[in-house]
Scaffold this motif. Structure first.
Motif, short mmCIF file in Angstrom:
data_model
loop_
_atom_site.label_atom_id
_atom_site.label_comp_id
_atom_site.label_asym_id
_atom_site.label_seq_id
_atom_site.Cartn_x
_atom_site.Cartn_y
_atom_site.Cartn_z
N LYS A 330 -36.05 -58.28 -122.16
CA LYS A 330 -35.98 -59.75 -122.08
C LYS A 330 -35.52 -60.37 -123.39
CE LYS A 330 -38.81 -63.83 -121.03
NZ LYS A 330 -40.16 -64.32 -120.68
N TYR A 334 -29.24 -61.78 -122.29
CA TYR A 334 -28.96 -63.22 -122.18
C TYR A 334 -28.57 -63.58 -120.75
CZ TYR A 334 -28.62 -63.10 -127.30
OH TYR A 334 -28.87 -62.94 -128.64
N GLU A 335 -28.98 -64.78 -120.35
CA GLU A 335 -28.50 -65.33 -119.09
C GLU A 335 -27.13 -65.97 -119.35
OE1 GLU A 335 -31.40 -68.02 -117.60
OE2 GLU A 335 -32.83 -66.43 -117.05
N TYR A 336 -26.29 -65.87 -118.36
CA TYR A 336 -24.91 -66.35 -118.49
C TYR A 336 -24.87 -67.83 -118.88
CZ TYR A 336 -20.04 -67.35 -117.19
OH TYR A 336 -18.73 -67.73 -117.19
N ASP A 337 -25.64 -68.65 -118.18
CA ASP A 337 -25.57 -70.10 -118.39
C ASP A 337 -26.07 -70.50 -119.78
OD1 ASP A 337 -24.51 -70.45 -115.90
OD2 ASP A 337 -26.44 -70.83 -114.93
N GLU A 338 -27.01 -69.76 -120.33
CA GLU A 338 -27.57 -70.17 -121.63
C GLU A 338 -26.62 -69.92 -122.79
OE1 GLU A 338 -30.99 -68.03 -123.26
OE2 GLU A 338 -30.33 -66.18 -122.30
N GLY A 359 -23.98 -60.84 -114.52
CA GLY A 359 -24.80 -60.06 -115.44
C GLY A 359 -24.50 -58.58 -115.33
N ARG A 364 -29.08 -60.27 -116.03
CA ARG A 364 -28.89 -60.76 -117.39
C ARG A 364 -27.77 -59.97 -118.07
NH1 ARG A 364 -33.21 -63.86 -119.25
NH2 ARG A 364 -32.96 -63.15 -121.42
N ASN A 365 -27.47 -60.29 -119.31
CA ASN A 365 -26.33 -59.66 -119.98
C ASN A 365 -26.73 -58.95 -121.27
OD1 ASN A 365 -23.57 -60.43 -118.63
ND2 ASN A 365 -24.85 -62.28 -118.53
#
Length: 586
Positions: A330, A334-338, A359, A364-365
């Motif tokens: 976690k 990273y989340e794409y939108d953030e 992701g 997530r990425n």
């Protein structure tokens, strides 16, 4: 998942890992006479669970089973449950990993799950056991009930099985037929290494891929002494691929434990002190040979990660967790939108860091360089992503201070000081701090935690890596005190040798092997330390060196890739004795 309101016996321990389990529903004991005597008095089998605080699957099994009321009731009523921190008691872990090898005909891992009689005769071994049926035939509760029923109805059968397993475990330590072994071992070592080498992505196995620092180090050594090009090419290709991102953290620096795939992309996210110390040394050594600035950058960024995140008062912690709030990776992903806005601000395509809307890891990425990415152009963007992480909860850090791991980091600092003098004072201060904290009244200790009683004495690995660091310190500074300490600790460590090397000499006596595991063999490193110091003591260590090489020769000649440091020892000993390798001086 339920948590007990009442602590178990682990509440009085200093190990962060054991304290994590102190409020489990399972009535855990540490490894102690009280637990063993209780098992004998109540005629109950022992369930031994070995893990460490940054182990993802250890957390999974705790969440699923050790705080599950059904499992806890079965264990508490029918077993004596013992929890061991493998970093605190590596001697116990090493022994029972060999039990797993014998029982399953393959290596184990963590969590390690061992069932045995009260007199320590193991009759079942596994790693992670799921609570519910997944890809296995039996669940943990089913296994517990079956073992309990068998133990109560026919304990003698399990005892007999335990005797057989112990007999085969002892055979693992048997000295194989001695063979004549000389510099020509290099040919078989290179042949075996090349056969397992991934010519595209580097590394020396299929997934899961571990860095195998001992193997890389021996390849560097062979190149340095022979100027054969292939060893260096294998090292460079591996180092470049490992640094692309995922296995290597492009944002904070530092390496994860291993890659779950063949391309060093998706890691197990825990960061171990020993991996980061040893890999920084490999990158520094390769930089010294090639002068490729990439290797220096990765090495120094890894060292800075250890200094900033994993160090206090000159002492380094053992590891950081893979999970945050029970979610694997976690903190690191990273989340794409953030992060999309950050990429737009720098006019950089998210694909440059393998970022997609879908992701690449559980929605997530993970950040990884694409093949055509320019690292330097991405530095400002990566700094922004680092700032984003500052708002996040950092994974749990195991604050154990271990002699061997600190010694590895001290050696890394002295190597870095050859390039940047700012690490010189830090290296000296860290060495002083380590000796002040874990060397008291003439006794070297294995590990400790700030403000807790220090009681576990050193193992062979602690002597081996401390001497290695002291030799590096002496070679860099030429200060006699470091040489004197290196010789003193080597003489102490040589008491662990009697035809073969013992890993521990205390109550739980275990044998060290020349096979390199998570980090290079402590037996092999002590052979190398003896070789390096032998001329300073007028050949006093020659007998230990010769007998070690002779008695381990059978294993080294059969498995050179897996005894890489021992191969290096043979080459170095032959170098000192002026032997020749196929017309090329080593």
């Amino acid at each position: 998942m339920q948590i007990s309101n009442k602590p178990n016996s682990l509440i009085n321990e200093s190990s962060p890992y054991l304290l994590q389990h102190s409020y489990n529903l399972v009535n855990w004991y540490p490894w102690c006479n009280e637990a063993l005597k209780k098992a004998e008095k109540e005629n109950k089998p022992i369930f031994l669970s070995i893990g460490y605080s940054s182990c993802h699957w250890c957390h999974v099994m705790e969440k699923e089973s050790f705080n599950n009321e059904e499992v806890a009731n079965i264990l508490n009523e029918n077993f004596i449950s013992i929890k061991v921190d493998r970093e605190e008691h590596p001697e116990i872990d090493k022994f029972y990993q060999n039990v797993h090898i014998v029982f399953n005909n393959r290596s184990g891992g963590w969590p390690l799950s061992i069932f045995m009689t009260y007199d320590l005769k193991p009759f079942f071994a596994a790693t992670y056991i799921p609570l519910e049926k997944k890809s296995v035939r039996y669940t943990f509760p089913e296994i517990l009930r079956a073992i309990s029923n068998q133990y109560n109805s026919d304990k003698s059968k399990l005892t007999k099985l335990g005797d057989e397993i112990l007999k085969y475990v002892n055979l693992l330590y048997k000295i194989e037929n001695k063979v004549k072994i000389d510099v020509n071992v290099i040919d078989f070592f290179l042949k075996q290494t090349e056969e397992n080498y991934d010519i595209v992505y580097g590394g020396f196995s299929s997934a899961p891929k571990f860095p195998q620092t001992s193997l890389l180090d021996t390849l560097i050594y062979i190149y340095d002494k022979t100027k054969l090009n292939k060893p260096l090419k294998m090292v460079e290709n591996t180092l470049k691929n490992m640094s692309m991102g995922g296995f290597y953290d492009l944002v904070d620096g530092g390496f994860c434990r291993y890659s779950t795939d063949n391309i060093w992309f998706v890691p197990h996210f825990e960061k171990m002190g020993y991996d980061n110390a040893l890999l920084s040394q490999i990158y520094l050594d390769t930089y010294q040979i090639t002068k490729n600035e990439l290797y220096l950058e990765i090495a120094l960024k890894t060292i800075e990660f250890m200094i900033k995140k994993m160090q206090k008062n000159g002492l380094f912690y053992s590891s950081s967790d893979a999970d945050t709030d029970g979610i694997e990776g976690k903190y690191y992903t990273y989340e794409y939108d953030e992060i999309l806005k950050i990429f737009k601000n720098y006019n950089i395509d998210p694909k440059a860091l393998s970022v997609t809307k879908e992701g690449n890891f559980k929605g997530r990425n993970i950040l990884r360089l694409s093949s055509d990415s320019d690292r330097r152009e991405l530095v400002p963007l990566l700094n922004e992503l680092k700032n984003l992480r500052k708002e996040r909860k950092y994974p749990f850090i195991d604050e154990k201070i271990i002699t061997s791991i600190n010694s590895m980091m001290i050696k890394s600092l002295f190597k870095a000081a050859k390039i940047n003098e700012k690490y010189y004072i830090l290296a000296k201060d860290c060495l002083k701090s380590l000796l002040s904290f874990l060397y008291m009244d003439g006794i070297l200790y294995h590990c400790g935690v700030y403000n807790k009683e220090i009681k576990i004495r050193s193992f062979l690995e602690d002597y081996a890596y401390l001497v290695d660091a002291l030799i590096e310190a002496y070679q860099f500074t030429q200060e006699e005190e470091y040489l004197k300490l290196a010789i003193k600790f080597t003489r102490d460590a040589n008491n662990f040798f009697d035809d073969f090397w013992y890993f521990s000499m205390g109550e739980f006596k275990t044998i060290a092997d020349v096979f390199d595991e998570s980090y290079p063999s402590s037996a092999s490193l002590m052979i190398m330390n003896n070789i390096k110091l032998n001329n300073y003591v007028s050949g006093e260590f020659s007998d230990v060196i010769e007998r070690s090489i002779k008695n381990y020769s059978g294993k080294i000649s059969k498995y050179p890739q897996y005894t890489a440091l021992a191969v290096k020892c043979i080459l170095e000993w032959n170098l000192q004795n002026k032997n020749i390798l196929k017309g090329r001086e080593l």
